[in-house]
Design a protein around this motif. Structure first.
Motif, PDB file in Angstrom:
ATOM      1  N   TYR A 125      25.764  39.114 -32.796  1.00 36.65           N
ATOM      2  CA  TYR A 125      25.285  40.486 -32.601  1.00 36.65           C
ATOM      3  C   TYR A 125      25.356  41.265 -33.916  1.00 36.65           C
ATOM      4  O   TYR A 125      24.410  41.953 -34.310  1.00 36.65           O
ATOM      5  N   THR A 126      26.480  41.133 -34.619  1.00 37.75           N
ATOM      6  CA  THR A 126      26.679  41.905 -35.845  1.00 37.75           C
ATOM      7  C   THR A 126      25.719  41.468 -36.942  1.00 37.75           C
ATOM      8  O   THR A 126      25.110  42.300 -37.626  1.00 37.75           O
ATOM      9  N   VAL A 127      25.554  40.150 -37.124  1.00 35.23           N
ATOM     10  CA  VAL A 127      24.669  39.660 -38.182  1.00 35.23           C
ATOM     11  C   VAL A 127      23.215  40.045 -37.872  1.00 35.23           C
ATOM     12  O   VAL A 127      22.461  40.420 -38.777  1.00 35.23           O
ATOM     13  N   CYS A 128      22.815  39.989 -36.611  1.00 35.82           N
ATOM     14  CA  CYS A 128      21.456  40.396 -36.221  1.00 35.82           C
ATOM     15  C   CYS A 128      21.263  41.905 -36.399  1.00 35.82           C
ATOM     16  O   CYS A 128      20.193  42.361 -36.812  1.00 35.82           O
ATOM     17  N   LEU A 129      22.287  42.665 -36.084  1.00 35.04           N
ATOM     18  CA  LEU A 129      22.203  44.123 -36.186  1.00 35.04           C
ATOM     19  C   LEU A 129      21.877  44.562 -37.607  1.00 35.04           C
ATOM     20  O   LEU A 129      21.123  45.517 -37.817  1.00 35.04           O
ATOM     21  N   LEU A 130      22.413  43.861 -38.597  1.00 38.42           N
ATOM     22  CA  LEU A 130      22.271  44.276 -39.995  1.00 38.42           C
ATOM     23  C   LEU A 130      21.148  43.557 -40.719  1.00 38.42           C
ATOM     24  O   LEU A 130      21.013  43.678 -41.939  1.00 38.42           O
ATOM     25  N   VAL A 160      30.527  36.850 -42.778  1.00 43.03           N
ATOM     26  CA  VAL A 160      29.280  36.129 -42.498  1.00 43.03           C
ATOM     27  C   VAL A 160      28.078  36.944 -42.988  1.00 43.03           C
ATOM     28  O   VAL A 160      27.139  36.389 -43.580  1.00 43.03           O
ATOM     29  N   VAL A 161      28.089  38.261 -42.759  1.00 43.98           N
ATOM     30  CA  VAL A 161      26.999  39.118 -43.243  1.00 43.98           C
ATOM     31  C   VAL A 161      26.925  39.057 -44.766  1.00 43.98           C
ATOM     32  O   VAL A 161      25.835  38.933 -45.356  1.00 43.98           O
ATOM     33  N   GLY A 162      28.072  39.149 -45.428  1.00 45.50           N
ATOM     34  CA  GLY A 162      28.086  39.091 -46.886  1.00 45.50           C
ATOM     35  C   GLY A 162      27.530  37.780 -47.415  1.00 45.50           C
ATOM     36  O   GLY A 162      26.752  37.758 -48.378  1.00 45.50           O
ATOM     37  N   ARG A 163      27.899  36.682 -46.796  1.00 42.76           N
ATOM     38  CA  ARG A 163      27.397  35.377 -47.233  1.00 42.76           C
ATOM     39  C   ARG A 163      25.902  35.227 -46.953  1.00 42.76           C
ATOM     40  O   ARG A 163      25.181  34.588 -47.721  1.00 42.76           O
ATOM     41  N   MET A 164      25.457  35.801 -45.834  1.00 45.13           N
ATOM     42  CA  MET A 164      24.034  35.752 -45.521  1.00 45.13           C
ATOM     43  C   MET A 164      23.231  36.524 -46.565  1.00 45.13           C
ATOM     44  O   MET A 164      22.145  36.092 -46.985  1.00 45.13           O
ATOM     45  N   LYS A 165      23.744  37.635 -47.026  1.00 47.07           N
ATOM     46  CA  LYS A 165      23.057  38.416 -48.059  1.00 47.07           C
ATOM     47  C   LYS A 165      23.029  37.671 -49.391  1.00 47.07           C
ATOM     48  O   LYS A 165      22.043  37.741 -50.129  1.00 47.07           O
ATOM     49  N   GLU A 166      24.104  36.947 -49.684  1.00 41.25           N
ATOM     50  CA  GLU A 166      24.124  36.150 -50.910  1.00 41.25           C
ATOM     51  C   GLU A 166      23.071  35.046 -50.867  1.00 41.25           C
ATOM     52  O   GLU A 166      22.471  34.702 -51.887  1.00 41.25           O
TER      53      GLU A 166
END
Length: 587
Positions: free
Chosen positions: A467-472, A320-326
């Motif tokens: 939590y993880t996506v917000c953290l990064l 999810v983090v990777g896709r959000m960065k894309e």
């Protein structure tokens, strides 16, 4: 007549003071005139007395003035009550409610929208948003000694021996449980006890039956704490047999909230030493923030190193983090995350009034009754929605968050991750936010239904993804208090050199601005830019902590005590590496 004139003049002066609202500074009343014969008195001051009788006395004036004040207060109170229950709520609210107590943000938005729509001239660069820097002091190595030595609980025992077994039951949601786990590690260190992997108590609100191993990596937890606190998965068989294989038969100590380390040594340690095992339930906020450095360090170790999300959560979170960065390539892969608390239960619990009228009131009353069974109908519970709003207790609507961010300079190309449960009347309340920020994503839009299927019905596991996506994220926006933002702000401070990189709105100020019908978009922007700078400054605050005088949560302000665990150039890569996944792949 001289006496009469003097007396009349004095009384006139006194009466004038009463009209102006002043009182004599003298601690005692003025002296009475000298007694004379009845006839002389009548002839001398009779006309003056007749003239003065028609004027109110000083006491009467004060009483009348106080009565006016009391009447005004009564009207204000009545207005507040009518705002909640009366058929003329809108009229009374406009006439009597103090500035900022009535929700009018939707009206202000319609006024601002032409300016917002055309204002993309000074967009914020996320890479240069945070300007405050702090050179952190060189950290000493972490304490490696066993905490129990400092409390004298290891006298007469070998280095590898312990004083008994400690069982704790953590309740609440994801981060309240996290707090209980960290505190349990610290208490086990104080008592020199073997900690059993904490049990999660099923919560009627969260309704998540997950166990420790479903959310956190048990092997990593045990290995990281090795040498500090011994942790095992379950009690030995002989101990279970002694209590009939029933944990509820074991001695349970109800520890008061925020108990000190000395309390545990005085009240808990003797029982554990005698019985060989103790159970602490409930265990929410059962350890003071003011504890010795060795105990504080165990909290840091548990929170920032030992607690790692389980593999299923970590793998999907990384995708999810990777896709959000894309989705955020226009801003160099950087994005804003918002913890939006405008959820059905949160809105109902706040007892705040928005723009839904009578339908909203009936609906939220039903939700309150269903969730809290008469709690809000008790006679001793006085609910004044306007006061809640003025005190910053009302969850911000998506519209209010959007106007605040646009006012600060975030433009409509900003990528936003929305961390939230089910939004109250989502279609209606999210529409204005989407008009201002069309690039909004959630875990549901970034992950496939198949990927989310194993998490369905498990609120804590879903919260761990958020939590993880917000953290990064480069910017984290918190809109309401709670354990989630408090832990997240502390974790971000730990990762990002002491800066929380967080926007925490000044809600007391915001509600005043969003009810001001005369405010212009330019003036609003100036106020929001000031609020942004203030958040930048406060993001770097590190509390001054002497020996045992900490007044803030170490989970929100982890420095300076947790500084020894920070690695040079600590980065996202190192964080992701602790999850044993390739960072930022999105696969």
């Amino acid at each position: 007549m001289a006496i009469g004139k003097a007396s009349a003049k004095a009384m006139k002066s006194k009466y004038s003071c009463c009209i102006l609202g002043y009182s004599s500074s003298s601690p005692s009343p003025p002296p009475s005139p000298r007694r004379t014969s009845a006839s002389a008195s009548a002839s001398a001051i009779g006309p003056c007395r007749k003239r003065l009788r028609s004027r109110p006395s000083f006491a009467a004036c004060v009483i009348r003035r106080n009565a006016r004040c009391l009447a005004a207060l009564a009207l204000l109170y009545l207005g507040g009550m009518l705002m909640c229950v009366g058929p003329f709520s809108s009229l009374v609210g406009l006439l009597l409610a103090p500035p900022g107590s009535v929700y009018r943000s939707h009206e202000i938005f319609h006024k601002f929208w032409p300016d917002i729509h055309s204002d993309n001239s000074s967009a914020i660069e996320l890479e240069t948003l945070w300007t405050y820097k702090r050179k952190l002091k060189e950290q000493r190595p972490c304490l490696s000694t066993i905490v129990g030595q400092h409390f004298g609980v290891m006298n007469g025992t070998e280095a590898n021996e312990t004083n008994g077994y400690l069982i704790v039951e953590a309740n609440g949601g994801l981060n309240q449980q996290r707090s209980a786990i960290c505190n349990a590690v610290a208490v086990a260190g104080i008592l020199n006890a073997v900690l059993i992997i904490p049990r999660f108590e099923f919560n009627g609100v969260w309704r998540d039956p997950s166990e420790f191993g479903d959310i956190y990596d048990e092997d990593h937890f045990i290995a990281t704490l090795n040498g500090y606190v011994k942790v095992i998965r379950r009690l030995p068989e002989e101990v279970m047999e002694r209590y009939g294989h029933n944990i509820t038969n074991m001695p349970n100590i109800r520890v008061p909230a925020w108990a000190t380390a000395k309390y545990y040594m005085r009240e808990v340690f003797p029982v554990m030493k005698e019985q060989g095992v103790i159970r602490l339930a409930p265990f929410a906020n059962r350890l003071s923030m003011n504890v010795p450095p060795h105990v504080q360090m165990l909290r840091c170790l548990a929170n920032f190193r030992a607690l790692r999300f389980s593999s299923p959560i970590a793998v999907l979170a990384d995708k999810v983090v990777g896709r959000m960065k894309e989705k955020s390539l226009r801003t160099g892969g950087k994005y804003v995350s918002i913890h939006l608390r405008f959820e059905e239960d949160m809105v109902a619990f706040s007892c705040c009034v928005y723009d839904g009228g009578k339908t909203e009131k009936v609906e939220l009353d039903m939700i309150r009754e269903r969730g809290w069974k008469g709690k809000f109908k008790r006679k001793d519970r006085i609910i004044v929605p306007g006061l809640n709003r003025l005190e910053g207790k009302c969850p911000l609507t998506p519209l209010e968050v959007g106007m605040m961010l646009r006012g600060m300079g975030f433009d409509n190309t900003t990528s936003i991750y929305l961390a939230s449960g089910k939004i109250y009347h989502a279609e209606r309340y999210l529409a204005p936010l989407l008009k201002m920020f069309p690039l909004i994503y959630t875990k549901e839009s970034l992950a496939t239904p198949e990927e989310l299927a194993p998490f369905a019905g498990y609120s804590s596991r879903l919260a761990a993804l958020d939590y993880t996506v917000c953290l990064l994220s480069e910017v984290f926006v918190t809109t309401q208090g709670g354990n989630f933002p408090h832990f997240l702000m502390g974790h971000r401070r730990f990762l990002y050199g002491g800066h929380s990189k967080t926007l925490k709105p000044d809600k007391n100020k915001l509600v005043l601005l969003l009810q001001d019908a005369s405010i212009s978009w330019t003036s609003f922007k100036l106020q929001m830019e000031t609020m942004l700078r203030e958040n930048d400054r406060k993001g770097m605050i590190i509390p001054r902590v002497k020996k045992f005088n900490r007044k803030t949560s170490i989970y929100t302000y982890p420095l300076p005590e947790c500084g020894c665990l920070q690695q040079p150039n600590d980065s996202t890569h190192k964080l992701m590496h602790t999850w044993n996944v390739e960072p930022g792949t999105g696969r």
